[in-house]
Design a protein around this motif. Structure first.
Motif, PDB file in Angstrom:
ATOM      1  N   LYS A   2      -1.823  -2.947  -1.343  1.00 55.13           N
ATOM      2  CA  LYS A   2      -3.025  -3.647  -0.874  1.00 55.13           C
ATOM      3  C   LYS A   2      -2.712  -5.143  -0.812  1.00 55.13           C
ATOM      4  O   LYS A   2      -2.188  -5.712  -1.770  1.00 55.13           O
ATOM      5  CB  LYS A   2      -4.195  -3.445  -1.841  1.00 55.13           C
ATOM      6  CG  LYS A   2      -4.685  -2.024  -1.963  1.00 55.13           C
ATOM      7  CD  LYS A   2      -5.517  -1.629  -0.776  1.00 55.13           C
ATOM      8  CE  LYS A   2      -6.219  -0.317  -0.916  1.00 55.13           C
ATOM      9  NZ  LYS A   2      -5.468   0.834  -1.285  1.00 55.13           N
ATOM     10  N   VAL A   4      -4.709  -8.738   0.090  1.00 50.21           N
ATOM     11  CA  VAL A   4      -6.017  -9.339   0.302  1.00 50.21           C
ATOM     12  C   VAL A   4      -5.828 -10.739   0.878  1.00 50.21           C
ATOM     13  O   VAL A   4      -5.071 -11.545   0.329  1.00 50.21           O
ATOM     14  CB  VAL A   4      -6.811  -9.405  -1.023  1.00 50.21           C
ATOM     15  CG1 VAL A   4      -8.126 -10.140  -0.828  1.00 50.21           C
ATOM     16  CG2 VAL A   4      -7.054  -8.008  -1.574  1.00 50.21           C
ATOM     17  N   GLN A  66     -12.960  -0.430  -1.007  1.00 47.30           N
ATOM     18  CA  GLN A  66     -11.761  -0.620  -0.192  1.00 47.30           C
ATOM     19  C   GLN A  66     -10.508  -0.768  -1.057  1.00 47.30           C
ATOM     20  O   GLN A  66      -9.451  -0.247  -0.714  1.00 47.30           O
ATOM     21  CB  GLN A  66     -11.917  -1.830   0.725  1.00 47.30           C
ATOM     22  CG  GLN A  66     -12.961  -1.648   1.803  1.00 47.30           C
ATOM     23  CD  GLN A  66     -12.697  -0.440   2.680  1.00 47.30           C
ATOM     24  OE1 GLN A  66     -11.577  -0.177   3.105  1.00 47.30           O
ATOM     25  NE2 GLN A  66     -13.740   0.329   2.950  1.00 47.30           N
ATOM     26  N   LEU A  67     -10.641  -1.465  -2.164  1.00 52.67           N
ATOM     27  CA  LEU A  67      -9.486  -1.651  -3.044  1.00 52.67           C
ATOM     28  C   LEU A  67      -9.104  -0.356  -3.756  1.00 52.67           C
ATOM     29  O   LEU A  67      -7.943  -0.166  -4.120  1.00 52.67           O
ATOM     30  CB  LEU A  67      -9.774  -2.751  -4.068  1.00 52.67           C
ATOM     31  CG  LEU A  67      -9.755  -4.169  -3.503  1.00 52.67           C
ATOM     32  CD1 LEU A  67     -10.345  -5.151  -4.505  1.00 52.67           C
ATOM     33  CD2 LEU A  67      -8.363  -4.585  -3.081  1.00 52.67           C
ATOM     34  N   GLU A  69      -9.343   2.698  -2.409  1.00 53.31           N
ATOM     35  CA  GLU A  69      -8.765   3.682  -1.493  1.00 53.31           C
ATOM     36  C   GLU A  69      -7.258   3.701  -1.680  1.00 53.31           C
ATOM     37  O   GLU A  69      -6.642   2.675  -1.939  1.00 53.31           O
ATOM     38  CB  GLU A  69      -9.131   3.351  -0.046  1.00 53.31           C
ATOM     39  CG  GLU A  69     -10.560   3.710   0.291  1.00 53.31           C
ATOM     40  CD  GLU A  69     -10.852   3.592   1.781  1.00 53.31           C
ATOM     41  OE1 GLU A  69      -9.922   3.337   2.570  1.00 53.31           O
ATOM     42  OE2 GLU A  69     -12.018   3.772   2.135  1.00 53.31           O
ATOM     43  N   GLU A  70      -6.659   4.865  -1.527  1.00 52.24           N
ATOM     44  CA  GLU A  70      -5.234   5.023  -1.821  1.00 52.24           C
ATOM     45  C   GLU A  70      -4.304   4.490  -0.747  1.00 52.24           C
ATOM     46  O   GLU A  70      -3.176   4.136  -1.032  1.00 52.24           O
ATOM     47  CB  GLU A  70      -4.922   6.501  -2.072  1.00 52.24           C
ATOM     48  CG  GLU A  70      -5.514   6.988  -3.371  1.00 52.24           C
ATOM     49  CD  GLU A  70      -5.167   8.432  -3.655  1.00 52.24           C
ATOM     50  OE1 GLU A  70      -4.066   8.855  -3.301  1.00 52.24           O
ATOM     51  OE2 GLU A  70      -6.028   9.108  -4.233  1.00 52.24           O
ATOM     52  N   GLU A  71      -4.764   4.402   0.485  1.00 53.32           N
ATOM     53  CA  GLU A  71      -3.860   4.025   1.566  1.00 53.32           C
ATOM     54  C   GLU A  71      -3.474   2.551   1.523  1.00 53.32           C
ATOM     55  O   GLU A  71      -4.130   1.739   0.888  1.00 53.32           O
ATOM     56  CB  GLU A  71      -4.502   4.366   2.914  1.00 53.32           C
ATOM     57  CG  GLU A  71      -5.772   3.582   3.188  1.00 53.32           C
ATOM     58  CD  GLU A  71      -6.436   4.029   4.472  1.00 53.32           C
ATOM     59  OE1 GLU A  71      -5.856   3.815   5.533  1.00 53.32           O
ATOM     60  OE2 GLU A  71      -7.529   4.597   4.386  1.00 53.32           O
ATOM     61  N   ASN A  72      -2.389   2.244   2.198  1.00 55.71           N
ATOM     62  CA  ASN A  72      -1.957   0.861   2.352  1.00 55.71           C
ATOM     63  C   ASN A  72      -2.962   0.135   3.231  1.00 55.71           C
ATOM     64  O   ASN A  72      -3.403   0.669   4.241  1.00 55.71           O
ATOM     65  CB  ASN A  72      -0.586   0.795   3.030  1.00 55.71           C
ATOM     66  CG  ASN A  72       0.516   1.326   2.129  1.00 55.71           C
ATOM     67  OD1 ASN A  72       0.380   1.324   0.910  1.00 55.71           O
ATOM     68  ND2 ASN A  72       1.589   1.774   2.732  1.00 55.71           N
ATOM     69  N   ALA A  73      -3.331  -1.076   2.857  1.00 56.88           N
ATOM     70  CA  ALA A  73      -4.305  -1.804   3.657  1.00 56.88           C
ATOM     71  C   ALA A  73      -4.196  -3.311   3.443  1.00 56.88           C
ATOM     72  O   ALA A  73      -3.824  -3.779   2.366  1.00 56.88           O
ATOM     73  CB  ALA A  73      -5.722  -1.342   3.337  1.00 56.88           C
ATOM     74  N   ILE A  75      -6.787  -6.329   3.489  1.00 57.34           N
ATOM     75  CA  ILE A  75      -8.237  -6.517   3.414  1.00 57.34           C
ATOM     76  C   ILE A  75      -8.540  -7.991   3.608  1.00 57.34           C
ATOM     77  O   ILE A  75      -8.112  -8.834   2.815  1.00 57.34           O
ATOM     78  CB  ILE A  75      -8.792  -6.011   2.068  1.00 57.34           C
ATOM     79  CG1 ILE A  75      -8.431  -4.533   1.890  1.00 57.34           C
ATOM     80  CG2 ILE A  75     -10.303  -6.225   2.003  1.00 57.34           C
ATOM     81  CD1 ILE A  75      -8.693  -3.986   0.498  1.00 57.34           C
ATOM     82  N   SER A  95      -4.982  -5.334  -6.335  1.00 54.26           N
ATOM     83  CA  SER A  95      -4.088  -5.447  -5.174  1.00 54.26           C
ATOM     84  C   SER A  95      -2.745  -6.027  -5.609  1.00 54.26           C
ATOM     85  O   SER A  95      -2.642  -6.646  -6.659  1.00 54.26           O
ATOM     86  CB  SER A  95      -4.716  -6.341  -4.107  1.00 54.26           C
ATOM     87  OG  SER A  95      -4.804  -7.673  -4.573  1.00 54.26           O
TER      88      SER A  95
END
Length: 171
Positions: A2, A4, A66-67, A69-73, A75, A95
């Protein structure tokens, strides 16, 4: 992973986020857009109909979702998000990297004066008062923004250059 992105309005969070997502293949989540989607209202409408306290609670709730959630993101936060509740602490703990996109006051004035009508917070501020308004806001918010793991100086750089700098410093 993650990542941010935070910074003042006009600092390029959305634009750099899109470029970074394109370069890394990661999903981009714009926190304001996610709140609007969940509430089925635009941010100014949420403020008008439900009030700022409701908005700030919803903002914290959606950030945490959102933080978690397991997927790469990647934000992208709203300019004020880090300054309310425990949002900055939550972002830092949940993150791998919190990145402050730092733009100087003259740089922000130059960027924001072109799009004042799209920015409810500054739309009624005369151009000659914009530097002082932004300066005061930044002074209040810098205590939060400067807690980021990484500060990227953005003046005079393209979104591509900023994205590449972020990528090189994350490796």
């Amino acid at each position: 992973m993650k990542i941010v992105l935070l910074g003042y309005m006009g600092s390029g969070k959305s634009t750099v986020g899109k470029q970074l997502a394109k370069n890394t293949g990661m999903k981009l989540v714009d926190l304001d857009h996610e709140i609007e989607r969940k509430e089925n209202l635009k941010i100014p409408e949420i403020f008008a109909v439900k009030g700022e306290i409701y908005f700030r609670k919803k903002e914290s709730e959606v950030l945490l979702e959102q933080l978690n959630e397991e997927e790469n993101a990647i934000i992208s936060l709203g300019g004020g998000t880090p300054c309310y509740g425990n949002n900055m602490k939550i972002a830092l703990e949940a993150s791998e990297s919190v990145i402050y996109l730092k733009v100087s006051i003259p740089g922000l004035v130059q960027r924001l004066s072109k799009e004042k009508e799209l920015r409810p917070l500054i739309k009624n501020i005369p151009d000659e008062e914009l530097p002082e308004f932004i300066g005061k806001h930044l002074f209040e918010r810098n205590i939060f923004y400067n807690q980021a793991n990484l500060v990227i100086e953005c003046d005079g750089k393209s979104p591509e250059q900023i994205s590449e700098e972020i990528e090189s410093r994350l490796v």
